[in-house]
Design an enzyme around this catalytic site. Structure first.
Site, PDB file in Angstrom:
ATOM      1  CB  SER A 150      12.355   8.375   2.788  1.00 52.53           C
ATOM      2  OG  SER A 150      12.177   7.058   2.348  1.00 52.53           O
ATOM      3  CG  ASP A 174       6.753  10.666   6.620  1.00 54.60           C
ATOM      4  OD1 ASP A 174       6.161  10.141   7.573  1.00 54.60           O
ATOM      5  OD2 ASP A 174       6.243  11.536   5.891  1.00 54.60           O
ATOM      6  CG  HIS A 214      -0.116   9.137   4.322  1.00 55.93           C
ATOM      7  ND1 HIS A 214       0.805   8.287   4.883  1.00 55.93           N
ATOM      8  CD2 HIS A 214      -0.105   8.883   2.998  1.00 55.93           C
ATOM      9  CE1 HIS A 214       1.329   7.527   3.930  1.00 55.93           C
ATOM     10  NE2 HIS A 214       0.803   7.875   2.794  1.00 55.93           N
TER      11      HIS A 214
END
Length: 421
Positions: A150, A174, A214
């Site tokens: 992230s 991600d 996802h």
């Protein structure tokens, strides 16, 4: 024999234990604190400070070994990342290295996302100071592998920019999209931030080198270390092209097949550099995963050679039979062109179980609806079945086949006959 603990020995470090109360507190009294927790095989269960009180390097840190920096992302609830300790253990089980967990929980635990975004720059600057100190002790930028989740992915990128892209590798898991997507390279993680940058992204609208299901990036990367599965991915211009079997040619990667997702992506560094000479400077690849751990699927390519005009228009389906009599159905990717334009047809198929001992193939040919012919026969010169997931396995072949429309035929497969030169 008695063991006496030295009074000078420092206790094990602990990741910052924060909560939602700290996010409320941050609204009025913002804080940022960075703790470097160092793990090696000598202190797997007891992280130590990277530097001692006198600024000397911890004796467990080996400057000649690889160093992985693990950097978490936005933590609005202040919780410890559930994957963190397992990730450290998996890395050290894979390779004798230094692992540094960058705990910036005080700075990531806030309800104000923009504040956490601004803190990423501060964390990067702080890390650069520690890295410069490591370099003085004989460490090498080329041995540094940053793995960021992230916002941690962008912190890794900012560190890379400070050192002019000379870090050995950055892996983005991600990377955060808000405040970073569509921004210029100097404001986000970019492929120029290290000598090798690989990104696993579950959101097709963000930075995208690898497309997967996802929010599985961290666990997919860990599974690439924990299992024997090769997460094969396919270089392609778009996910649409990938889904229509336009990108099944792994031959250009020589004996390695197509690139692997995860830790072992480093094996393809040189061949990827070779492929991009004179072309795009980054490679976008795609793959599909299963829905449960370890998320692995198994890709096969079926190459069918037909005489000209024998197969006019239609498609094939197939299933595999192993030596125990078990049948495995395939998930197919749409054909991309009418078969009449091709003499060699390549069909990409995905299986959810590994068929290592294949005995036969169940093959069916379907003609297009406006050209059905129940009495017609369709000739196949040869077919070759090859595992892309395990390219070291020899391909299997069958020659001179005659099919009827919609009639499934089970064919025993044998070793392929070498082509005459």
């Amino acid at each position: 024999m008695c063991w006496v603990k030295s009074e000078n020995e420092r206790p094990c470090l602990e990741f910052s234990h924060l909560s939602i109360k700290d996010s409320f507190r941050d609204l009025f009294i913002p804080r940022i604190e960075i703790i470097l927790m160092m793990y090696t095989r000598n202190n797997l269960n007891c992280p130590k400070p990277l530097f001692e009180h006198n600024n000397s390097l911890n004796v467990n840190f080996n400057t000649q070994k690889k160093t992985v920096w693990l950097i978490h992302g936005y933590r609005p609830m202040g919780s410890i990342p559930s994957w963190l300790q397992n990730f450290v253990s998996i890395l050290l089980n894979e390779e004798d290295m230094n692992v540094i967990v960058v705990d910036w929980n005080r700075g990531a635990t806030t309800f104000i996302y923009d504040r956490a975004v601004k803190n990423t720059r501060k964390v990067a600057v702080s890390l650069s100071g520690h890295i410069k100190n490591l370099l003085k002790h004989g460490a090498s930028l080329d041995n540094f592998h940053f793995i960021g989740m992230s916002l941690g992915a962008h912190i890794s990128g900012f560190v890379g920019k400070i050192f002019n892209g000379q870090l050995g590798r950055i892996t983005g898991l991600d990377p955060a999209g808000p405040k970073f997507s569509r921004k210029p390279p100097y404001r986000r993680l970019d492929y120029t931030d290290a000598k090798f940058v690989d990104v696993i992204h579950s959101n097709a609208n963000g930075i995208k080198f690898i497309k997967c299901n996802h929010e599985r990036a961290v666990h997919l990367f860990m599974a690439s270390l924990e299992t024997n599965c090769n997460f094969i991915s396919f270089p392609c211009h778009s996910y649409k092209d990938y889904k229509t079997s336009l990108c099944v040619d792994c031959d250009s990667f020589k004996e390695k097949s197509c690139p692997w997702l995860g830790y072992q992506a480093k094996l393809f560094k040189d061949v990827l550099k070779e492929r991009i000479k004179g072309g795009p400077v980054r490679t976008t690849v795609f793959l599909d995963t299963s829905g449960i751990y370890p998320f692995c699927t198994y890709y096969f390519i079926l190459s069918i050679t037909v005489p000209d005009k024998t197969v006019m228009d239609g498609f094939f389906s197939f299933k595999l039979l192993n030596q125990l009599g078990m049948i495995e159905e395939a998930r197919f990717y749409k054909k991309n062109k009418p078969l009449c334009k091709l003499q060699e047809i390549k069909i990409l198929a995905q299986f959810y179980n590994d068929f290592a001992n294949i005995s036969s193939i169940g093959l069916t040919y379907f003609q297009s609806s406006n050209m059905e012919c129940s009495t017609c026969t369709y000739k196949i010169q040869s077919l070759m079945l090859k595992s892309l997931t395990y390219p070291e396995r020899p391909p299997l072949c069958r020659y001179n086949i005659v099919l009827k429309e919609k009639e499934e035929v089970f064919l025993y497969l044998n070793a392929c006959t070498p082509k005459k030169t």
